[in-house]
Design a protein around this motif. Structure first.
Motif, PDB file in Angstrom:
ATOM      1  N   GLY A 132      -5.746  -1.478  -1.196  1.00 35.86           N
ATOM      2  CA  GLY A 132      -4.751  -0.487  -0.821  1.00 35.86           C
ATOM      3  C   GLY A 132      -5.141   0.933  -1.115  1.00 35.86           C
ATOM      4  O   GLY A 132      -5.194   1.768  -0.231  1.00 35.86           O
ATOM      5  N   CYS A 133      -5.441   1.241  -2.353  1.00 35.70           N
ATOM      6  CA  CYS A 133      -5.736   2.639  -2.648  1.00 35.70           C
ATOM      7  C   CYS A 133      -7.228   2.832  -2.803  1.00 35.70           C
ATOM      8  O   CYS A 133      -7.659   3.774  -3.423  1.00 35.70           O
ATOM      9  CB  CYS A 133      -5.004   3.086  -3.892  1.00 35.70           C
ATOM     10  SG  CYS A 133      -5.681   2.385  -5.386  1.00 35.70           S
ATOM     11  N   ASN A 134      -8.044   1.956  -2.279  1.00 37.66           N
ATOM     12  CA  ASN A 134      -9.461   2.067  -2.505  1.00 37.66           C
ATOM     13  C   ASN A 134     -10.240   2.581  -1.319  1.00 37.66           C
ATOM     14  O   ASN A 134     -11.437   2.716  -1.385  1.00 37.66           O
ATOM     15  CB  ASN A 134     -10.031   0.705  -2.914  1.00 37.66           C
ATOM     16  CG  ASN A 134      -9.518   0.334  -4.280  1.00 37.66           C
ATOM     17  OD1 ASN A 134      -9.428   1.182  -5.134  1.00 37.66           O
ATOM     18  ND2 ASN A 134      -9.177  -0.914  -4.457  1.00 37.66           N
ATOM     19  N   PHE A 135      -9.558   2.863  -0.245  1.00 38.83           N
ATOM     20  CA  PHE A 135     -10.217   3.387   0.916  1.00 38.83           C
ATOM     21  C   PHE A 135     -10.309   4.900   0.760  1.00 38.83           C
ATOM     22  O   PHE A 135      -9.307   5.571   0.781  1.00 38.83           O
ATOM     23  CB  PHE A 135      -9.358   3.072   2.157  1.00 38.83           C
ATOM     24  CG  PHE A 135     -10.132   2.426   3.226  1.00 38.83           C
ATOM     25  CD1 PHE A 135     -10.150   1.058   3.349  1.00 38.83           C
ATOM     26  CD2 PHE A 135     -10.857   3.183   4.119  1.00 38.83           C
ATOM     27  CE1 PHE A 135     -10.883   0.451   4.351  1.00 38.83           C
ATOM     28  CE2 PHE A 135     -11.576   2.592   5.125  1.00 38.83           C
ATOM     29  CZ  PHE A 135     -11.591   1.221   5.238  1.00 38.83           C
ATOM     30  N   PRO A 136     -11.491   5.466   0.575  1.00 42.37           N
ATOM     31  CA  PRO A 136     -11.544   6.903   0.378  1.00 42.37           C
ATOM     32  C   PRO A 136     -11.039   7.619   1.625  1.00 42.37           C
ATOM     33  O   PRO A 136     -11.492   7.347   2.728  1.00 42.37           O
ATOM     34  CB  PRO A 136     -13.033   7.187   0.174  1.00 42.37           C
ATOM     35  CG  PRO A 136     -13.638   5.888  -0.152  1.00 42.37           C
ATOM     36  CD  PRO A 136     -12.806   4.853   0.512  1.00 42.37           C
ATOM     37  N   GLU A 137     -10.106   8.501   1.434  1.00 42.40           N
ATOM     38  CA  GLU A 137      -9.633   9.300   2.556  1.00 42.40           C
ATOM     39  C   GLU A 137      -9.227  10.658   2.020  1.00 42.40           C
ATOM     40  O   GLU A 137      -8.969  10.819   0.830  1.00 42.40           O
ATOM     41  CB  GLU A 137      -8.446   8.623   3.230  1.00 42.40           C
ATOM     42  CG  GLU A 137      -7.354   8.262   2.227  1.00 42.40           C
ATOM     43  CD  GLU A 137      -6.175   7.611   2.874  1.00 42.40           C
ATOM     44  OE1 GLU A 137      -6.298   7.234   4.054  1.00 42.40           O
ATOM     45  OE2 GLU A 137      -5.138   7.507   2.226  1.00 42.40           O
ATOM     46  N   TYR A 138      -9.144  11.619   2.923  1.00 43.13           N
ATOM     47  CA  TYR A 138      -8.899  12.988   2.492  1.00 43.13           C
ATOM     48  C   TYR A 138      -7.484  13.149   1.961  1.00 43.13           C
ATOM     49  O   TYR A 138      -6.517  12.684   2.547  1.00 43.13           O
ATOM     50  CB  TYR A 138      -9.075  13.949   3.674  1.00 43.13           C
ATOM     51  CG  TYR A 138     -10.520  14.245   3.992  1.00 43.13           C
ATOM     52  CD1 TYR A 138     -11.048  13.931   5.227  1.00 43.13           C
ATOM     53  CD2 TYR A 138     -11.343  14.867   3.065  1.00 43.13           C
ATOM     54  CE1 TYR A 138     -12.364  14.218   5.528  1.00 43.13           C
ATOM     55  CE2 TYR A 138     -12.654  15.143   3.357  1.00 43.13           C
ATOM     56  CZ  TYR A 138     -13.156  14.822   4.592  1.00 43.13           C
ATOM     57  OH  TYR A 138     -14.455  15.107   4.896  1.00 43.13           O
TER      58      TYR A 138
END
Lengths: 375, 387
Positions: free
Chosen positions: B27-33
């Motif tokens: 869930g929160c592990n996809f690097p995004e801006y």
């Protein structure tokens, strides 16, 4: 440091010339590359450090064109461009192409599209880049060093290379249609329930057109078909050496036949045509003479009833798959003679709205008028 | 993974979520801006690595083996090409003839490239550029002598910018920094040890009366405390008994009034590797040592290791970029780097004044080593010493 001056201009020149060629074949690309002598881009008298940074910049720039929202043809050309830049660079060891994890799934999908559409040269090139381990698998596409720039330079997407926005489809998705149908049914049922005569609702309650949902659906489907046909026409894809015979062949025959019949219907029903000139083929949609507005308002305006719609209503799943952009099948040459300007829907006698021919010359008024009548 | 979540860093969203254990799903592990083109949201480093490893084939994409030597054009055996064509046909679903044709059409013309390499002329280069280029590429492709030191496939390499603590007006647009590459499996303490800062080498004390006395300790040996600050957690260096918790002051300050910060945590630096951290890319964090020497730390990039990188684990953390600083030269000879600085010096034309060792002794001491005149002298370590 920003990209060196002229690098973007050169790449875009290559991309637009490739786009004009209307092909996705690697041989055409290599002819273009050699005629432009693009490989000499690295031959400027650069010392080692500058070579490294320049090559990184060039690869990052070409990479941008490889991702959505650019058109299929541009993306294939960007793939070839990456391949060319990667192999002609002078850095030792070679500078790699950075891939962010959020883009990788999209790229795999693109490769699968290429294989399905039998563009084997493009798929082979991607496969070769991967075999050569030309990629750096990173978290984000660029290095982020928290530089406080006065003006954040956003990468601008060149409009010519994008698919024009299909605002109609964005507005009326299959979810929206489904919901509309549910609401409509519910409403009809409510009317029946509260009326005295269970079979027919009160006359006083007939405030909307009962078949409005069917009409909307048919109009949207027709628009979709038109859009797809227009896109298919602008991409000539030739299979590789007799690999054209695929399972999809019968399917694409069907589609082109349908496109043809649709075109014939339109040509009989409508009086206004605009044949876009060859050089402006990719801008066909904007040249409709009856409308001087921007493309988006153009598409939203023609939603009147069309009784002569011979198309059968496709089920939802099929509609979504026809929207699948990578699905570029062979298009027969006859389609070229079909003019695919935006269908201009004229008024017919049976209609009981108050549309008139003169509405066409005043697009803004027309739009307001139309929304009133639909609800 | 991050067993130290008691008091360790967490990957909750935002300031309030500190007590949650590290989530294992993507869930929160996809690097995004978070802020476009500036920094990303918080994500867990090792989990990001897993995102990639799950999507790639180890053998092809991640292999660190040397590529096979390219065959001479035209000299390749028929069997080789045949095998290749079969692989192509299998992967792409085309026929063998198509594969053979693809190989012919899409190949690269080697001879053209080689010819061009020989005929290019290049201007001469200045020292700083050579220095920068060397720093960047000196370790590329190095293999370790001891195979146990080889980096494994799938290892993550983080690129960390450490800004210098100097504050000069001329630096207000672009602060100088050094860039280090560090492995995901390395501990925070390894990065701490490899950061070379001038303040570590300072020698305290006034030595005008005893210039020959070799100073016993440099500051690095005396003041061993340091901490990193990442995402609400202070990682203190606690390896030695002298190490103190420098972050305690900050935490007490933050808790004394409601200052709008969430609850800060503390942890031990030596217990954590970079893979255990939850960080934002491109976001400024802090490294503090010597009590008051603070460096802003920015993690700029994370990627998987590639076969062209330096594969010797012992060379990491690897310095690849350093800001070139001009050293201050002796006021007298203008040739050697200054090693002494004097204050209130009657012999010196300015205060403070810098001298190299030889000039300093010649000016301030007689032939027997007696002090002449009144002055205060301190040993000086120039920030440009490392260039």
């Amino acid at each position: 440091m920003g990209a060196p001056a002229g690098l973007q201009a050169d790449c875009e020149a290559l991309l637009s010339r490739f786009q004009e060629m209307d092909s996705v074949r690697f041989e055409d690309f290599t002819d273009l590359w050699r005629s432009m002598k693009f490989g000499t881009i690295f031959c400027g008298r650069m010392r080692n450090l500058e070579k490294n940074t320049f090559t990184k910049e060039a690869l990052a720039l070409a990479w941008r064109y490889f991702l959505p929202p650019y058109t299929f043809q541009i993306r294939v050309c960007a793939l070839y461009l990456l391949y060319g830049l990667y192999n002609t660079q002078l850095c030792q060891p070679k500078q790699k192409i950075r891939v962010a994890v959020k883009d990788w799934d999209e790229i795999l999908k693109f490769q699968q599209d290429l294989i399905n559409a039998q563009h084997f040269d493009a798929a082979y090139i991607f496969r070769k880049l991967r075999l050569d381990r030309a990629f750096h698998f990173t978290a984000m596409p660029t290095l982020l060093s928290y530089r406080m720039k006065k003006k954040i330079q956003r990468a601008e997407v060149t409009e010519d290379f994008k698919d024009p926005n299909d605002h109609v489809m964005k507005l009326i998705t299959s979810d929206v249609l489904e919901e509309m149908l549910n609401v409509h049914d519910h409403y009809q049922r409510m009317k029946h329930i509260i009326s005295a005569d269970r079979a027919n609702p009160d006359k006083a309650l007939s405030l909307i057109k009962d078949d409005f949902f069917d009409n909307i659906k048919s109009i949207v489907l027709e628009h979709q078909q038109w859009y797809k046909d227009r896109k298919n026409l602008s991409l000539k894809s030739k299979g590789k050496d007799g690999e054209e015979k695929s399972e999809g062949n019968s399917q694409q025959l069907e589609r082109s036949e349908r496109a043809e019949s649709l075109a014939k219907i339109k040509s009989r029903a409508f009086s206004v045509f605009v044949q876009a000139s060859k050089s402006r083929r990719h801008r066909q949609v904007k040249l409709d003479s009856s409308d001087s507005d921007s493309a988006s308002s153009q598409r939203q305006t023609k939603a009147t009833r069309k009784r002569k719609n011979k198309e059968t209503l496709k089920p939802e799943g099929r509609k979504m798959s026809s929207r699948y952009r990578g699905d570029m099948q062979n298009v027969h040459k006859e389609d070229k003679s079909v003019s695919l300007s935006m269908p201009v829907i004229t008024e017919e006698e049976e209609e009981n709205e108050s549309f008139s021919e003169t509405e066409f010359t005043a697009p803004k008024r027309r739009r307001k008028h139309r929304t009133k009548s639909l609800v | 993974m991050a067993e130290g979540s008691r008091g360790g860093s967490t990957c909750g969203g935002g300031v309030g979520g500190r007590q949650n254990p590290v989530p294992s799903s993507g869930g929160c592990n996809f690097p995004e801006y978070e802020l476009p083109e500036m920094n990303t949201r918080v994500f867990h480093v090792a989990a990001f690595g897993e995102l990639w490893l799950g999507r790639l084939r180890g053998e092809g994409d991640l292999s660190l083996k040397e590529p096979p030597a390219p065959a001479l054009p035209g000299g390749r055996g028929v069997a080789d090409s045949g095998q290749e064509d079969e692989a192509v046909a299998r992967d792409l679903g085309c026929s063998l003839e198509a594969a053979a044709e693809l190989r012919a059409v899409c190949g690269v013309r080697k001879r053209l490239l080689e010819h061009r390499e020989e005929t290019i002329t290049i201007d001469r280069v200045c020292r700083q550029e050579t220095f920068a280029y060397e720093m960047e590429s000196h370790a590329i492709g190095k293999k370790p002598e001891n195979p146990a030191d080889m980096i494994e496939e799938g290892e993550l390499i983080l690129s960390v910018n450490i800004l210098y603590p100097v504050i000069f007006h001329k630096h207000k647009e672009h602060k100088p920094y050094q860039t280090m590459l560090v492995l995901g499996s390395q501990k925070l303490t390894e990065l701490r040890d490899s950061i070379c800062c001038v303040s570590d080498l300072q020698i305290g004390g006034e030595f005008s009366n005893t210039p020959d006395q070799a100073p016993e300790h440099i500051s690095k040996d005396l003041y061993k405390s340091a901490f990193f600050y990442f995402e609400g957690t202070f990682y203190n260096d606690k390896r030695y008994p002298e190490c103190r918790d420098l972050s305690r002051t900050i935490i007490e300050w933050s808790e004394s009034h409601d200052r709008g910060y969430g609850k800060f945590q503390t942890a031990k630096m030596e217990d954590f590797t970079f893979n255990d951290l939850c960080i934002k890319l491109g976001f400024p964090y802090l490294y503090c040592h010597q009590g008051d020497c603070e460096h802003v730390v920015v993690i700029t990039d994370i990627r998987l290791v590639h076969h062209n990188d330096c594969l010797d684990r012992t060379l990491y953390p690897l310095l690849i970029k350093k800001h070139w600083l001009w050293t201050r030269k002796c006021f007298v000879c203008k040739m050697y780097t200054a090693r002494w600085v004097t204050n209130n010096d009657s012999f010196a034309p300015e205060d403070p004044c810098f001298f190299c060792d030889v000039c300093f002794r010649m000016l301030h001491y007689d032939s027997e080593g007696n002090k002449l005149g009144e002055f205060l002298a301190y040993p000086y370590v120039d920030p440009g010493t490392f260039s």
